[in-house]
Design an enzyme around this catalytic site. Structure first.
Site, mmCIF file in Angstrom:
data_model
loop_
_atom_site.group_PDB
_atom_site.id
_atom_site.type_symbol
_atom_site.label_atom_id
_atom_site.label_comp_id
_atom_site.label_asym_id
_atom_site.label_seq_id
_atom_site.Cartn_x
_atom_site.Cartn_y
_atom_site.Cartn_z
ATOM 1 N N ASP A 230 1.016 -1.330 -0.096
ATOM 2 C CA ASP A 230 -0.025 -0.076 -0.080
ATOM 3 C C ASP A 230 1.049 1.230 -0.027
ATOM 4 O O ASP A 230 2.035 1.190 -0.540
ATOM 5 C CB ASP A 230 -0.922 -0.115 1.199
ATOM 6 N N HIS A 253 1.898 1.839 -3.188
ATOM 7 C CA HIS A 253 0.848 2.877 -3.710
ATOM 8 C C HIS A 253 1.476 4.317 -3.656
ATOM 9 O O HIS A 253 1.139 5.329 -3.792
ATOM 10 C CB HIS A 253 -0.251 2.850 -2.875
#
Ligand SMILES: *[C@@H]1O[C@H](CO)[C@@H](O)[C@H](O)[C@H]1NC(C)=O
Ligand SMILES: *[C@@H]1O[C@H](CO)[C@@H](O)[C@H](O)[C@H]1NC(C)=O
Ligand SMILES: *[C@@H]1O[C@H](CO)[C@@H](O)[C@H](O)[C@H]1NC(C)=O
Ligand SMILES: *[C@@H]1O[C@H](CO)[C@@H](O)[C@H](O)[C@H]1NC(C)=O
Length: 407
Positions: A230, A253
């Site tokens: 993430d 991310h």
């Protein structure tokens, strides 16, 4: 001599590298978890021994009290809280050996499992060493809950390590592997530096943020390698004066501000500088994400000297953030986004749309500055473009061109 204006970073190096005699600070007393019954065979629950050792180090008085987690051993710890305040000016945990989480979820039962290892109200905490902390999170990734929760219950796996209300901390070195959720969460900390970390989890592991910063001020994250599932770094509500320097990110991310304004909350993030970072094959690049209906602001945020290598969607401002696409109504309020600068940015995008500035129709985004931003398509021969809605500001020496910003 002990300089009067010594900084925290310098302090750590001084303690670790130079001898105690030259600093004038005394690292006494010093405790070893083995003295408190820790076994370190990777199987035995060493939490009770760590708890006793922590009590001893935290209640001892001195300039620097030191807890040694020795090399060549692996300590299995069940969920554990290291609570302050402690009596010494600095509490130094030297992590030379390895730490692993339980192999099964049942070993988390009965504890408050928002976090696996939590530090609370420990001012002057120093963590350093070459050890590895393995959260063994894969047992949580498919089924985040413990036991059989009622249908519809939302439950979250534990963060590996949380620093809550820890002011003036220093964390240098260490590797974190495979956390159940985030690797490191900072909440309500004022003053602290994280550096030379390696945070690693598969790109497919859910919600494994590298470093989550919320409600914290004067935080630096430096010289670290983050490859995770993430956000590499997420800066959320109540955070200010945050510096993110020399981070290598990917998979992951990217580096995110937010999300802010969930369920109409009033959130503030300001004075953030992200500098000299490389993002490789990240799902998004540098992103500011805010929900419709929120109040507050995100302002004075600078992304400088950033390199993207085949990133999806390198530059995003999204004032319509709504990841699960449920109840995504446009509202009359939104978090104000202003004074955001992107300068000295290069690299390649996997998506055609390299820049997406999507700002709310009522609130908009102001003083968005792009200066020397050159993003090309990762696929030779293909063109990148930008999208822009209600963003105001200027763009110079920027490709792709951003039509709604003034030249
Ligand atoms: C930029 O980051 C790299 C690591 O990615 C580091 O080696 C270099 O020293 C940094 N340069 C500056 C000017 O901070
Ligand atoms: C903007 O943030 C930087 C830190 O990144 C800070 O040094 C500067 O003073 C801030 N500017 C304003 C106008 O607050
Ligand atoms: C919200 O506003 C944006 C921009 O005007 C528009 O593109 C989008 O369709 C709207 N969404 C909804 C759910 O009305
Ligand atoms: C840009 O971001 C907005 C907001 O998330 C999204 O709705 C849109 O599809 C993205 N791309 C374009 C080309 O509008």
């Amino acid at each position: 001599m002990w300089p009067k204006t010594i900084t925290m970073e310098l302090l750590l190096d001084v303690i670790v590298i130079l001898s105690v005699a030259t600093t004038g600070l005394s690292v006494t007393p010093s405790f070893n978890v083995l003295q408190y019954g820790a076994v370190g065979n990777g199987q035995t629950n060493d939490s009770p021994a760590f708890e006793k050792a922590w009590k001893a180090v935290c209640s001892s008085k001195g300039d620097i009290s030191k807890l040694i987690i020795p090399a060549g051993k692996t300590f299995m710890l069940k969920p554990l809280s290291f609570n302050g305040p402690c009596k010494s000016k600095y509490t130094y945990i030297q992590v030379l050996g390895n730490i692993v989480a339980p192999k099964t979820k049942s070993e988390y039962a009965g504890s408050h499992i928002n976090t696996w290892l939590g530090f609370n109200s420990v001012d002057g905490l120093i963590i350093s060493g070459k050890g590895t902390i393995d959260g063994r999170g894969s047992i949580w990734w498919q089924q985040p809950c413990l036991g059989n929760p009622a249908p519809g219950t939302k439950c979250r796996p534990p963060t590996a390590i949380t620093l809550n209300r820890c002011n003036r901390f220093q964390w240098k070195g260490l590797t974190s592997l495979n956390p159940a959720r985030s690797h490191i969460t900072l909440t309500s900390c004022n003053g602290g530096t994280l550096s030379n970390l390696r945070l690693i989890a598969p790109g497919t592991s859910p919600n494994t943020d590298g470093i989550d910063i919320s409600g914290s001020t004067n935080i630096k994250v430096l010289n670290s390698y983050i490859a995770t599932g993430d956000d590499c770094v997420a800066i959320s509500a109540g955070s200010s004066h945050i510096k993110i320097f020399a981070i290598t990110c990917g998979p992951g991310h990217g580096i995110s501000i937010g999300s802010l304004g969930t369920r109409g909350e009033t959130d503030i993030v300001e004075d953030v500088h992200v500098y000299n970072c490389t993002l490789t094959e990240t799902m998004t690049g540098v992103r500011i994400k805010t929900w419709q209906g929120g109040a507050g602001y995100a302002r004075n945020i600078t992304f400088e000297k950033i390199k993207f290598v085949r990133a999806n969607s390198p530059i995003i401002i999204d004032q319509f953030y709504c990841p699960n696409r449920v109840d995504c109504q446009n509202k009359t309020q939104a978090i104000r986004v202003s004074d955001v600068t992107y300068k000295g940015i290069i690299g390649t995008s996997l998506m055609d749309e390299a820049i997406n500035l999507s700002c709310d129709q009522n609130v908009g985004c102001y003083n968005i500055v792009l200066d020397r931003v050159y993003i090309q398509h990762a696929v030779p021969g293909r063109k990148v473009y930008s999208f822009c809605h209600n963003a105001h500001g200027t763009a110079s020496h920027t490709k792709p061109s951003v039509k709604c910003l003034l030249k």
